[in-house]
Design a protein around this motif. Structure first.
Motif, PDB file in Angstrom:
ATOM      1  N   ASN A  42      16.456  38.008   2.991  1.00 49.80           N
ATOM      2  CA  ASN A  42      16.841  37.023   4.003  1.00 49.80           C
ATOM      3  C   ASN A  42      16.028  37.194   5.275  1.00 49.80           C
ATOM      4  OD1 ASN A  42      18.756  35.548   2.603  1.00 49.80           O
ATOM      5  ND2 ASN A  42      20.472  36.811   3.272  1.00 49.80           N
ATOM      6  N   SER A  43      15.730  38.448   5.626  1.00 52.30           N
ATOM      7  CA  SER A  43      14.967  38.711   6.844  1.00 52.30           C
ATOM      8  C   SER A  43      13.563  38.139   6.750  1.00 52.30           C
ATOM      9  CB  SER A  43      14.904  40.221   7.095  1.00 52.30           C
ATOM     10  OG  SER A  43      16.199  40.761   7.279  1.00 52.30           O
ATOM     11  N   GLU A  45      12.532  35.736   4.818  1.00 51.82           N
ATOM     12  CA  GLU A  45      12.632  34.274   4.797  1.00 51.82           C
ATOM     13  C   GLU A  45      12.885  33.709   6.181  1.00 51.82           C
ATOM     14  OE1 GLU A  45      14.727  31.026   1.877  1.00 51.82           O
ATOM     15  OE2 GLU A  45      15.986  32.642   2.638  1.00 51.82           O
ATOM     16  N   LEU A  46      13.766  34.364   6.948  1.00 53.01           N
ATOM     17  CA  LEU A  46      14.100  33.871   8.279  1.00 53.01           C
ATOM     18  C   LEU A  46      12.928  34.038   9.236  1.00 53.01           C
ATOM     19  CD1 LEU A  46      16.242  32.613  10.055  1.00 53.01           C
ATOM     20  CD2 LEU A  46      17.130  34.889  10.542  1.00 53.01           C
ATOM     21  N   MET A  49      10.654  31.195   8.577  1.00 54.02           N
ATOM     22  CA  MET A  49      11.235  29.945   9.086  1.00 54.02           C
ATOM     23  C   MET A  49      11.088  29.844  10.597  1.00 54.02           C
ATOM     24  SD  MET A  49      14.722  29.873   6.790  1.00 54.02           S
ATOM     25  CE  MET A  49      15.502  28.718   7.907  1.00 54.02           C
ATOM     26  N   SER A 246      22.203  39.249   8.201  1.00 56.23           N
ATOM     27  CA  SER A 246      21.038  38.434   7.871  1.00 56.23           C
ATOM     28  C   SER A 246      21.461  37.016   7.514  1.00 56.23           C
ATOM     29  CB  SER A 246      20.267  39.066   6.717  1.00 56.23           C
ATOM     30  OG  SER A 246      21.023  39.048   5.516  1.00 56.23           O
ATOM     31  N   LEU A 247      22.584  36.884   6.801  1.00 53.18           N
ATOM     32  CA  LEU A 247      23.085  35.558   6.442  1.00 53.18           C
ATOM     33  C   LEU A 247      23.618  34.825   7.664  1.00 53.18           C
ATOM     34  CD1 LEU A 247      23.661  33.516   4.218  1.00 53.18           C
ATOM     35  CD2 LEU A 247      25.827  34.688   3.774  1.00 53.18           C
ATOM     36  N   LYS A 250      20.815  33.272   9.622  1.00 51.83           N
ATOM     37  CA  LYS A 250      20.340  32.044   8.992  1.00 51.83           C
ATOM     38  C   LYS A 250      21.312  30.891   9.265  1.00 51.83           C
ATOM     39  CE  LYS A 250      18.449  32.150   4.911  1.00 51.83           C
ATOM     40  NZ  LYS A 250      18.217  32.396   3.468  1.00 51.83           N
ATOM     41  N   PHE A 253      20.817  29.533  12.722  1.00 54.55           N
ATOM     42  CA  PHE A 253      19.687  28.611  12.751  1.00 54.55           C
ATOM     43  C   PHE A 253      20.137  27.219  12.301  1.00 54.55           C
ATOM     44  CE2 PHE A 253      15.234  27.443  11.486  1.00 54.55           C
ATOM     45  CZ  PHE A 253      14.676  27.638  12.738  1.00 54.55           C
TER      46      PHE A 253
END
Length: 350
Positions: A42-43, A45-46, A49, A246-247, A250, A253
């Motif tokens: 997740n990190s 990916e974020l 992003m 981490s979730l 996201k 965001f």
């Protein structure tokens, strides 16, 4: 309880923050690795992003979000992987995970604080939020970190530090959960108040439900962490926390995106004058808007608004990266609300 002299540390059995899980891949070890791997995924990916979505890398929202991942979730997860499954020096792993924990938790609080500027204009209340965050740092971060290091020393007093840490862990987790609930509650209250005064209530009601759902999910995840902590499932709780944070980042965001959609929708239904050249830098790509949406007029609406240059003494709006363009919509939105309230008072006087 196993004393540090009897093997606690990198190779000792897990007891709170001390010891390790070893190289045997038990069900607990696999669950821990799964959570930490999910957090790292997740990190990454974020980070991608965020870097692709912002035109300018500045502002409180941008830096609090990015640093919460880069210097928060990532070192926190890596630190526990090193501590639980490798022979890395315990001071190295404890330092890495402690640094990550500080930035991850407090960074998340500043992400929540930064988006309050979009719906809350009361500077007095915003200052109290900052005071609450820094007070939490002193009350929860410092004692927990001291007990973390004390639990990993090789001396006869380590067992006392472990006992103190296990108690403090429950206290600090509860305290930070309450803090996030307060920040989310303020955001929901102010957003709901603005939505009630806005035009096109049906579409706004859908956005309101989405915002409420995301914030309720965030609070629910905090409650899950509390449940594992009070059940004394330390290894599960401490690694699930990395995945949860981490979730949550996201989701934060996504929350901001929904709020921008709401403000943009209201701007499409409001009346305004064309922007002059002096106001152009407060909207569009030059204002630090997300590059993936900066050219999309359906996201920000047409560039029409009457915008006043923000005063230098009020830096709350300038602390965000996105707001340069969002403030255009927010100013217009607030003006529309003020006009509606004035007209309602005039009707009542008649």
């Amino acid at each position: 309880m196993v004393d540090a002299d009897d093997g606690a540390g990198p190779k000792g059995p897990l007891d709170g923050i001390s010891g390790s899980l070893g190289s045997q891949y038990t069900l607990l070890s696999m669950v821990v690795i799964l959570f930490l791997s999910f957090a790292l995924y997740n990190s990454v990916e974020l980070i991608i992003m965020v870097l692709l979505s912002f035109k300018r890398f500045r502002g409180l929202y941008f830096w609090s979000l990015l640093l919460s991942v880069v210097l928060g979730v990532v070192p926190y997860s890596v630190g526990f992987l090193l501590k639980f499954f490798t022979d890395t020096n315990r001071w190295v792993s404890v330092t890495i995970l402690s640094l990550g924990w500080w930035v991850m938790v407090t960074g998340q609080a500043f992400v929540l604080y930064s988006r309050l500027h979009l719906v809350l204009r009361d500077q007095h209340r915003l200052r109290h939020v900052v005071y609450m965050i820094f007070t939490s740092v002193l009350i929860f971060h410092l004692p927990t970190t001291i007990l973390t290091y004390g639990s990993n020393i090789r001396s006869g007093t380590s067992s006392r530090f472990v006992t103190g840490y296990n108690i403090m862990e429950k206290i600090q987790l509860t305290g930070f959960s309450v803090q996030e609930a307060i920040l989310s509650g303020l955001y929901l209250y102010e957003t709901a108040r603005l939505l009630r005064l806005a035009n096109n209530p049906r579409s706004h009601r859908r956005i309101q439900y989405q915002l409420i759902g995301i914030n309720v999910l965030i609070i629910f995840m905090d409650l899950v962490l509390l449940g594992f902590e009070y059940a004394s499932e330390y290894a599960v709780q401490i690694t699930l926390k990395a995945a949860v944070y981490s979730l949550k980042l996201k989701l934060e965001f996504a929350v901001l995106g929904k709020l921008v959609d709401f403000i943009r929708t209201n701007r499409d239904h409001s009346s305004a004058m064309p922007m002059g050249s002096s106001a152009q830098r407060y909207a569009g790509q030059g204002a630090g808007l997300p590059s993936t949406r900066a050219n999309d007029r359906h996201f920000y609406g047409e560039s029409t608004a009457t915008v006043m240059r923000p005063e230098r003494t009020n830096s709350s709006q300038e602390q965000l990266n996105l707001p340069s363009g969002i403030i255009v919509a927010k100013t217009e939105f607030s003006t529309t609300i003020d006009k509606r309230e004035t007209s309602l008072r005039m009707d009542d006087s008649d």
